[in-house]
Scaffold this motif. Structure first.
Motif, PDB file in Angstrom:
ATOM      1  N   SER A  69      26.745  44.289  16.074  1.00  0.00           N
ATOM      2  CA  SER A  69      28.037  42.975  16.511  1.00  0.00           C
ATOM      3  C   SER A  69      27.656  42.914  18.084  1.00  0.00           C
ATOM      4  O   SER A  69      27.810  42.092  18.863  1.00  0.00           O
ATOM      5  CB  SER A  69      28.476  42.755  15.777  1.00  0.00           C
ATOM      6  OG  SER A  69      29.332  42.721  14.756  1.00  0.00           O
ATOM      7  N   SER A  93      31.348  37.069  16.179  1.00  0.00           N
ATOM      8  CA  SER A  93      30.713  38.916  16.460  1.00  0.00           C
ATOM      9  C   SER A  93      31.730  39.469  15.864  1.00  0.00           C
ATOM     10  O   SER A  93      31.391  40.987  14.928  1.00  0.00           O
ATOM     11  CB  SER A  93      30.461  39.330  17.698  1.00  0.00           C
ATOM     12  OG  SER A  93      28.872  38.313  18.510  1.00  0.00           O
ATOM     13  N   VAL A 213      28.741  32.780  14.192  1.00  0.00           N
ATOM     14  CA  VAL A 213      28.355  33.682  15.551  1.00  0.00           C
ATOM     15  C   VAL A 213      27.854  32.488  16.784  1.00  0.00           C
ATOM     16  O   VAL A 213      28.392  31.772  17.816  1.00  0.00           O
ATOM     17  CB  VAL A 213      27.001  34.658  15.680  1.00  0.00           C
ATOM     18  CG1 VAL A 213      26.999  35.337  17.321  1.00  0.00           C
ATOM     19  CG2 VAL A 213      27.500  36.258  15.203  1.00  0.00           C
TER      20      VAL A 213
END
Length: 280
Positions: A69, A93, A213
């Motif tokens: 992430s 994330s 994301v």
């Protein structure tokens, strides 16, 4: 040769399997089976056992999820400058860590448990099916807390976002974790083969990655509709809104409520899938 009723023999048992015992006055009595464990004590026992197991076996994978992430945010830093897009990247994330563990790994765990016959062990215990599913889901979801916090802090510093409202993660992690863990458990229990459970878990995590994301404004309209079907989307939206100067707390609470509702439904489906798999 005399015929003696089985009920009077030492250690005899009734036809229904209940053992017979001697009382103090010599009268034979039947000892009943112990009562089934109640939901909450059984859930707590499963949670502690799963958390202890995950702490030993899943720590390397948690590092992988966290670094993954953070690496995505570093890459997006060259594309996104700030504003709503940066908020979406950091929020997505952070929730991706939850998806990696609660969805992906839990799908693999239940898929392997079903294939190896581990469900037969749980089926012999006086534990409600809901306790097994909820205990495992809660353990995997809570296991994501350190990685999610680290990702959120690093992302906020990287994109220059305020750290004031990071406390909202105390609601986002369990609610998004419950929704994703329920989905992961259902996928693992319904998949006919453990390899397929692994594949479905990976596809689910990839969907969270691509649709959670990436900034939603840059996605095609059709993909945005698909994004709304993901349980994690509402956790991402709730977290992302708190980065603003004046967050709309009504919308934040609405997103969290939707996330909670999806979590209840997904855990109920996972419980049904557990019952279905345990009796086969």
């Amino acid at each position: 040769m005399s015929v003696v009723p089985a009920e009077v023999l030492p250690g005899a048992a009734r036809a229904d399997g209940s053992p017979a015992v001697d009382t103090e006055d010599g009268v034979r009595a039947v000892a009943g089976l112990g009562p089934r464990a109640r939901l909450w004590p059984a859930l707590a026992a499963v949670y502690r056992a799963q958390l202890s197991r995950a702490r030993v076996a899943r720590i390397p994978l948690l590092f992988v999820a966290t670094f993954q992430s953070i690496g995505i945010m570093v890459l997006m830093r060259g594309v996104v400058d700030g504003g709503r897009e940066a908020q979406a990247v950091v929020a997505g994330s952070s929730v991706l860590v939850v998806a990696f563990v609660a969805l992906n790994l839990l799908a693999q765990y239940f898929g392997q448990l079903r294939a190896s016959g581990g469900l037969d062990h749980y089926a012999t215990l006086p534990v409600p099916p809901a306790a097994v599913v909820l205990g495992a889901a809660a353990a995997y979801a809570s296991f994501t807390v350190p990685g999610t916090l680290v990702t959120a802090v690093v992302g906020s510093v990287l994109f220059g976002l305020p750290l004031t409202h990071l406390w909202i993660l105390a609601a986002v992690i369990p609610l998004a974790g419950a929704a994703l863990a329920g989905l992961g458990a259902a996928l693992g229990l319904l998949a006919p083969r453990p390899e397929l459970a692994t594949l479905l878990g990976q596809l689910g995590m990839s969907a969270v990655l691509l649709l959670g994301v990436l900034p939603p404004d840059r996605l095609p309209a059709v993909i945005q509709y698909a994004r709304d079907l993901l349980p994690s989307t509402y956790g991402v939206e709730a977290f992302g809104l708190t980065f603003g100067a004046n967050p709309d707390w009504g919308v934040v609470l609405l997103d969290l409520a939707v996330c909670a509702g999806v979590g209840v439904v997904s855990l109920a489906v996972a419980t049904w899938a557990y019952r279905r798999a345990a009796v086969r």
